[in-house]
Design an enzyme around this catalytic site. Structure first.
Site, PDB file in Angstrom:
ATOM      1  NE  ARG A 164      11.986   8.805  -2.828  1.00 42.44           N
ATOM      2  CZ  ARG A 164      11.390   9.814  -3.386  1.00 42.44           C
ATOM      3  NH1 ARG A 164      11.773  10.243  -4.567  1.00 42.44           N
ATOM      4  NH2 ARG A 164      10.407  10.422  -2.773  1.00 42.44           N
ATOM      5  NE  ARG A 173       6.254  -5.217   2.749  1.00 41.06           N
ATOM      6  CZ  ARG A 173       5.060  -5.729   2.596  1.00 41.06           C
ATOM      7  NH1 ARG A 173       4.513  -6.456   3.538  1.00 41.06           N
ATOM      8  NH2 ARG A 173       4.367  -5.500   1.504  1.00 41.06           N
TER       9      ARG A 173
HETATM   10  C1  LIG Z   1       2.257  -4.745   7.741  1.00 40.36           C
HETATM   11  C2  LIG Z   1       1.678  -4.731   6.361  1.00 40.36           C
HETATM   12  C3  LIG Z   1       0.450  -5.286   6.132  1.00 40.36           C
HETATM   13  C4  LIG Z   1      -0.123  -5.269   4.845  1.00 40.36           C
HETATM   14  N1  LIG Z   1      -1.320  -5.855   4.637  1.00 40.36           N
HETATM   15  C5  LIG Z   1      -1.897  -5.810   3.415  1.00 40.36           C
HETATM   16  C6  LIG Z   1      -3.170  -6.405   3.180  1.00 40.36           C
HETATM   17  O1  LIG Z   1      -3.782  -6.961   4.064  1.00 40.36           O
HETATM   18  N2  LIG Z   1      -3.696  -6.344   1.931  1.00 40.36           N
HETATM   19  C7  LIG Z   1      -3.057  -5.697   0.904  1.00 40.36           C
HETATM   20  O2  LIG Z   1      -3.601  -5.646  -0.211  1.00 40.36           O
HETATM   21  N3  LIG Z   1      -1.836  -5.148   1.090  1.00 40.36           N
HETATM   22  C8  LIG Z   1      -1.234  -5.188   2.309  1.00 40.36           C
HETATM   23  N4  LIG Z   1       0.009  -4.636   2.495  1.00 40.36           N
HETATM   24  C9  LIG Z   1       0.730  -4.087   1.337  1.00 40.36           C
HETATM   25  C10 LIG Z   1       0.764  -2.532   1.339  1.00 40.36           C
HETATM   26  O3  LIG Z   1      -0.529  -2.002   1.261  1.00 40.36           O
HETATM   27  C11 LIG Z   1       1.603  -2.020   0.149  1.00 40.36           C
HETATM   28  O4  LIG Z   1       0.994  -2.417  -1.060  1.00 40.36           O
HETATM   29  C12 LIG Z   1       3.016  -2.555   0.152  1.00 40.36           C
HETATM   30  O5  LIG Z   1       3.597  -2.475   1.446  1.00 40.36           O
HETATM   31  C13 LIG Z   1       3.881  -1.742  -0.820  1.00 40.36           C
HETATM   32  O6  LIG Z   1       4.088  -0.479  -0.255  1.00 40.36           O
HETATM   33  P1  LIG Z   1       4.115   0.848  -1.115  1.00 40.36           P
HETATM   34  O7  LIG Z   1       2.891   0.975  -1.964  1.00 40.36           O
HETATM   35  O8  LIG Z   1       4.404   1.971  -0.149  1.00 40.36           O
HETATM   36  O9  LIG Z   1       5.449   0.584  -2.011  1.00 40.36           O
HETATM   37  P2  LIG Z   1       5.739   0.938  -3.532  1.00 40.36           P
HETATM   38  O10 LIG Z   1       4.740   0.327  -4.446  1.00 40.36           O
HETATM   39  O11 LIG Z   1       7.189   0.547  -3.763  1.00 40.36           O
HETATM   40  O12 LIG Z   1       5.606   2.488  -3.602  1.00 40.36           O
HETATM   41  C14 LIG Z   1       6.562   3.322  -2.920  1.00 40.36           C
HETATM   42  C15 LIG Z   1       5.925   4.668  -2.693  1.00 40.36           C
HETATM   43  O13 LIG Z   1       5.654   5.289  -3.961  1.00 40.36           O
HETATM   44  C16 LIG Z   1       4.415   6.003  -3.889  1.00 40.36           C
HETATM   45  N5  LIG Z   1       3.461   5.394  -4.854  1.00 40.36           N
HETATM   46  C17 LIG Z   1       3.678   4.289  -5.628  1.00 40.36           C
HETATM   47  N6  LIG Z   1       2.608   4.064  -6.420  1.00 40.36           N
HETATM   48  C18 LIG Z   1       1.704   5.023  -6.118  1.00 40.36           C
HETATM   49  C19 LIG Z   1       0.395   5.331  -6.576  1.00 40.36           C
HETATM   50  N7  LIG Z   1      -0.227   4.597  -7.507  1.00 40.36           N
HETATM   51  N8  LIG Z   1      -0.235   6.381  -6.046  1.00 40.36           N
HETATM   52  C20 LIG Z   1       0.342   7.154  -5.107  1.00 40.36           C
HETATM   53  N9  LIG Z   1       1.561   6.926  -4.600  1.00 40.36           N
HETATM   54  C21 LIG Z   1       2.246   5.880  -5.107  1.00 40.36           C
HETATM   55  C22 LIG Z   1       3.922   5.892  -2.447  1.00 40.36           C
HETATM   56  O14 LIG Z   1       4.434   6.988  -1.710  1.00 40.36           O
HETATM   57  C23 LIG Z   1       4.571   4.609  -1.969  1.00 40.36           C
HETATM   58  O15 LIG Z   1       4.732   4.548  -0.551  1.00 40.36           O
HETATM   59  C24 LIG Z   1       0.592  -4.654   3.770  1.00 40.36           C
HETATM   60  C25 LIG Z   1       1.858  -4.102   4.016  1.00 40.36           C
HETATM   61  C26 LIG Z   1       2.398  -4.134   5.282  1.00 40.36           C
HETATM   62  C27 LIG Z   1       3.788  -3.556   5.500  1.00 40.36           C
END
Ligand SMILES: Cc1cc2nc3c(=O)[nH]c(=O)nc-3n(C[C@H](O)[C@H](O)[C@H](O)COP(=O)(O)OP(=O)(O)OC[C@H]3O[C@@H](n4cnc5c(N)ncnc54)[C@H](O)[C@@H]3O)c2cc1C
Length: 214
Positions: A164, A173
Site C-alpha cells: 500500500r 514520486r
Molecule cells: C513533488 C514533491 C515536492 C515536495 N516538496 C517538498 C518541500 O518542498 N518541502 C517538504 O518539506 N516536503 C516536500 N515534499 C514531501 C511531501 O510533503 C511528503 O512529506 C512526502 O512526499 C511523503 O508523502 P506522504 O506524507 O504522503 O507519505 P507517508 O509519510 O508515507 O504517508 C502516507 C500517507 O499516510 C497518511 N499519513 C501519514 N502520516 C500522517 C499524519 N501525521 N497525519 C495525517 N496523515 C498521515 C497520509 O495519507 C499520507 O499520504 C515533496 C514531495 C513531492 C512529491
C-alpha cells in the site's frame, strides 16, 4: 536499486485470502484451499479490494529494496515517506568514501555546455571530499568532518515497505513533478515483474507497470 525479497511468495493469493478473511467464517486454511487454482476469483478479489478502497489488505505484502550509490538528496526525500522502515549507512561512524552523484543536466540542450557544467560539478564535489579527507587525517572525527560533505555524496539505504505504502510512493514520486533521481527509483519499483501480478499491467511499450490505487 534492487528488489531483494518480497513476501509472502504469492501476493495475489494472500491479498485475496485477506479479503475472504473479512467475509468468510472458514478457518484460514479452509479459505486458502477454497482459493487454490482459482486465478480468476483471486483477480476479482484483488480488483474488488481496490475498487471498494479496502486498502488495508495490501498492507500484508512486504517488499525489501536495497538502494546503493544514490545521493543524500535522494535519501533525504525518500525517508519523508513515514510508512516504511529504513537502515542507512552512518556518516557519523563510517569514513565516507569518495563517491558522488552528478546530475545528468539533460535539460541543458547544448551538449558541450552540459559536459562542461558536469565537469564543474565533479571538480567541486571531488574538492569537498579532499577537504573531508584532510580533516579526518588531522584528527577531526568523521561525525564532524562530514559537515563539509556535499548533498551529492553517495549513500546506501535499505527500505522495507508494504504494498500500500509502495503504491503511494510510486504515485507521488514517479511523476514529472518529482526529483529526477527519486523518479528513477520509483520507476524501477514500478517496473518490477516480480510483484503481485494483479497489481501490475503492461503498458503500450510492453513495460510492466504498477496499477495504482485510484
Ligand atoms: C513533488 C514533491 C515536492 C515536495 N516538496 C517538498 C518541500 O518542498 N518541502 C517538504 O518539506 N516536503 C516536500 N515534499 C514531501 C511531501 O510533503 C511528503 O512529506 C512526502 O512526499 C511523503 O508523502 P506522504 O506524507 O504522503 O507519505 P507517508 O509519510 O508515507 O504517508 C502516507 C500517507 O499516510 C497518511 N499519513 C501519514 N502520516 C500522517 C499524519 N501525521 N497525519 C495525517 N496523515 C498521515 C497520509 O495519507 C499520507 O499520504 C515533496 C514531495 C513531492 C512529491
Amino acid at each position: 536499486v534492487e528488489l531483494l525479497y518480497y513476501a509472502p511468495p504469492f501476493p495475489d493469493k494472500y491479498i485475496a485470502t485477506a479479503m475472504r478473511r473479512t467475509r468468510d467464517t472458514k478457518s484460514i486454511r479452509g479459505i486458502q484451499e477454497s482459493l487454490d487454482s482459482k486465478k480468476a476469483w483471486i483477480e476479482k478479489l484483488v480488483r474488488l479490494a481496490k475498487r471498494s478502497k479496502h486498502y488495508g489488505v495490501f498492507e500484508h505484502i512486504t517488499y525489501w529494496f536495497n538502494v546503493e550509490q544514490v545521493s543524500r538528496v535522494l535519501t533525504h526525500e525518500i525517508i519523508r515517506h513515514r510508512l516504511a522502515s529504513y537502515a542507512q549507512l552512518s556518516g557519523r561512524i563510517t569514513n565516507i568514501e569518495n563517491g558522488y552523484v552528478v546530475p545528468p543536466l539533460d535539460y541543458i540542450s547544448d551538449p558541450k555546455k552540459q559536459e562542461n557544467l558536469r565537469q564543474f560539478f565533479e571538480s567541486k564535489l571531488k574538492g569537498q571530499f579532499a577537504y573531508y579527507k584532510w580533516l579526518t587525517e588531522h584528527g577531526v572525527r568523521t561525525e564532524d568532518a562530514r559537515y563539509l560533505l556535499p548533498n551529492g555524496q553517495w549513500t546506501c539505504i535499505m527500505i522495507t515497505i508494504n504494498a500500500r505504502s509502495l503504491m503511494h510512493l510510486i504515485r507521488v514520486r514517479d511523476s514529472s513533478e518529482a526529483l529526477w533521481e527519486i523518479r528513477e527509483l520509483a520507476s524501477y519499483a514500478r517496473s518490477g515483474q516480480t510483484y503481485c501480478s494483479y497489481l501490475v499491467r503492461v503498458n503500450s511499450r510492453g513495460h510492466i507497470i504498477f496499477r495504482l490505487i485510484p
